[in-house]
Design a protein around this motif. Structure first.
Motif, mmCIF file in Angstrom:
data_model
loop_
_atom_site.group_PDB
_atom_site.id
_atom_site.type_symbol
_atom_site.label_atom_id
_atom_site.label_comp_id
_atom_site.label_asym_id
_atom_site.label_seq_id
_atom_site.Cartn_x
_atom_site.Cartn_y
_atom_site.Cartn_z
ATOM 1 N N LEU A 1 -6.709 1.966 -1.476
ATOM 2 C CA LEU A 1 -7.818 1.302 -0.791
ATOM 3 C C LEU A 1 -9.151 1.623 -1.462
ATOM 4 O O LEU A 1 -10.005 0.754 -1.623
ATOM 5 N N HIS B 1 -10.982 -7.814 1.140
ATOM 6 C CA HIS B 1 -9.853 -8.117 2.020
ATOM 7 C C HIS B 1 -8.562 -7.818 1.267
ATOM 8 O O HIS B 1 -8.481 -8.026 0.061
ATOM 9 N N VAL B 2 -7.543 -7.395 2.016
ATOM 10 C CA VAL B 2 -6.220 -7.226 1.417
ATOM 11 C C VAL B 2 -5.157 -7.592 2.451
ATOM 12 O O VAL B 2 -5.274 -7.216 3.617
ATOM 13 N N ARG B 3 -4.155 -8.369 2.013
ATOM 14 C CA ARG B 3 -2.970 -8.568 2.857
ATOM 15 C C ARG B 3 -1.914 -7.572 2.396
ATOM 16 O O ARG B 3 -1.422 -7.652 1.272
ATOM 17 N N ALA B 4 -1.602 -6.621 3.273
ATOM 18 C CA ALA B 4 -0.674 -5.544 2.941
ATOM 19 C C ALA B 4 0.695 -5.846 3.552
ATOM 20 O O ALA B 4 0.806 -6.013 4.768
ATOM 21 N N LEU C 1 0.815 -1.219 0.000
ATOM 22 C CA LEU C 1 0.000 0.000 0.000
ATOM 23 C C LEU C 1 0.845 1.265 0.000
ATOM 24 O O LEU C 1 0.501 2.258 -0.627
ATOM 25 N N TYR D 1 -10.325 1.636 8.230
ATOM 26 C CA TYR D 1 -11.065 1.051 7.101
ATOM 27 C C TYR D 1 -11.753 -0.271 7.445
ATOM 28 O O TYR D 1 -12.294 -0.927 6.564
ATOM 29 N N VAL E 1 -2.048 -6.963 8.020
ATOM 30 C CA VAL E 1 -0.741 -6.311 7.873
ATOM 31 C C VAL E 1 0.379 -7.319 8.120
ATOM 32 O O VAL E 1 0.448 -7.931 9.184
ATOM 33 N N ILE F 1 -7.987 -5.284 6.348
ATOM 34 C CA ILE F 1 -6.567 -5.203 5.999
ATOM 35 C C ILE F 1 -5.790 -6.094 6.959
ATOM 36 O O ILE F 1 -5.852 -5.910 8.170
ATOM 37 N N ARG G 1 -5.685 0.333 8.812
ATOM 38 C CA ARG G 1 -6.357 -0.944 9.103
ATOM 39 C C ARG G 1 -7.538 -0.717 10.038
ATOM 40 O O ARG G 1 -8.630 -1.245 9.814
ATOM 41 N N VAL H 1 -0.063 2.307 7.734
ATOM 42 C CA VAL H 1 -0.899 1.174 7.317
ATOM 43 C C VAL H 1 -1.663 0.599 8.516
ATOM 44 O O VAL H 1 -2.847 0.258 8.407
#
Ligand SMILES: [Zn+2]
Length: 407
Positions: free
Chosen positions: A102, A112-115, A59, A138, A146, A144, A135, A131
């Motif tokens: 985002l 979903h996101v793995r940052a 990100l 959002y 991390v 998120i 998390r 970040v």
């Protein structure tokens, strides 16, 4: 019910169905449900899928490609360009660019996101802390995860070891790692395993990102995973070197990955941009062998990795575009292969990220996307509008496009 979708398509073989959502969960699924929703959406035969999962993304270094070019297009220069830029990033700068990412992810249906959020002694925790804050902010729009990511290595960048411990104390969800960018890949792997066990967290590696099969540490990693009883808790991104291994060795490694329960994220946008730069003709695709991994029983995902920086100077954050790229790039275009691709953005990724309440079933989290197409088989071919994106039962984005034809 809070929200009811009427006459949507969940699979091409079955008939149209309704999906009722209440209290952030999927409450009922079936044809012509008798319940009423506070809000009702006419599906009109459109496809409903569980939320897309961006399983590997950075990100805090997106949208910086115009600040310093990567002239050679190599991984080495990408790392150098990125390392030079990072200390210039301010909190406001990182936050604005991460918010932009985002927003675009949510609009394109990622729930979903793995940052992989990085830090090192030169830039400190500025990006990582940003970040973590996003998390929290959002959480009701996109989940998120991390990963604490030591991009510049651990053993070769003094002070990073203490920062890794600090990052876990700050609340990282996952231990990140990058064995190929350190003085000893195996020692790097041992180090992060100890940290993961101390904090009881999963591991996610940037792994064997090379054009050639020499110097791979994936076998060591897989054996370590089994020895530490960490099966099902380890993911690796890139793994391009495996694509260069002769078939006999490749298949041995794939069997080992299956035994270790290691998930593999293919990152085609980055890997094809940076890979094969020394090939003057017959330029290789330099991708992890997705078909062989899949057929060998390994959990495979597709992900974006980077958006518009020295590693990947293009991209929109739309996972369906990544999947469309993977069809020809990974030889997944056959009609039978195509059906295996959408799960690489949904259910396979959920497994890799350890999501327990994911999927289109009663009782699961209401993270769903209504797509403006009529057949599941067409989702990656059409790259349709994400008509309605729902996170935990709440509509978070809607897209409606209309073309006025002049004939
Ligand atoms: Zn990455």
């Amino acid at each position: 019910m809070d929200l009811v979708f009427r006459k949507v398509r969940l699979d091409d073989a079955g008939s149209l169905t309704d999906v009722a959502i209440d209290g952030g969960k999927i409450a009922d699924i079936g044809p012509n449900l008798a319940c009423r929703g506070a809000k009702e959406i006419e599906g009109a035969g459109r496809v409903l899928i569980p939320g897309l999962i961006e399983s590997h993304l950075h990100l805090e270094k997106a949208f910086v490609m115009d600040r310093k070019p990567n002239r050679s297009g190599t991984l080495m220069e990408a790392i150098a360009v990125s390392a030079a830029l990072k200390p210039t990033f301010t909190r406001e700068d990182i936050e604005a660019r991460a918010r932009r990412v985002l927003k675009t992810l949510i609009g394109f249906g990622s729930t979903h996101v793995r940052a992989h959020a990085e830090f090192d002694p030169a830039q400190g925790f500025t990006g990582f802390d940003t970040v973590l804050d996003l998390r929290r902010e959002y959480a009701d729009r996109i989940t998120i995860q991390v990963a604490a990511f030591p991009q510049e290595g651990i053993l070769k960048a003094p002070g990073t070891d203490a920062m890794m411990v600090e990052a876990m104390k700050k609340g990282a969800d996952v231990v990140g790692a990058i064995p190929y960018n350190d003085t000893s890949a195996n020692a790097h792997i041992d180090w992060v395993f100890k940290l993961a066990k101390d904090f009881d967290k999963d591991l996610d590696f940037h792994q064997d990102f090379r054009d050639d099969a020499d110097q791979m540490s994936i076998e060591y990693l897989a054996r370590k995973t089994i020895a530490e009883k960490y099966e099902g808790r380890v993911s690796v991104g890139h793994l391009t070197a495996l694509g260069a291994a002769i078939p006999a060795r490749r298949d041995e490694i794939i069997a080992l990955l299956k035994d270790a329960g290691i998930s593999v994220m293919c990152l085609p946008a980055t890997d094809m941009h940076l890979g094969g730069r020394k090939d003057e003709f017959n330029v290789r695709r330099t991708l992890t062998p997705v078909r062989a991994l899949r057929d060998g029983g390994v959990n495979v995902c597709l992900a974006t990795n980077n958006i518009r920086n020295a590693f990947t100077p293009y991209g929109t954050g739309d996972l369906l575009q990544i999947a469309a790229l993977a069809l020809p790039a990974c030889h997944l275009g056959g009609a039978d292969d195509q059906l295996t691709v959408l799960p690489m953005l949904t259910t396979n990724s959920a497994k890799a990220l350890g999501l327990k309440n994911y999927g289109l079933a009663v009782g699961k989290d209401a993270d769903v996307v209504l797509l403006n197409t009529q057949r599941v088989a067409d989702v990656i071919l059409d790259i349709p509008d994400r008509s309605v994106v729902v996170k935990r039962g709440r509509i978070v984005a809607q897209t409606e496009r209309h073309v006025d034809y002049a004939f």
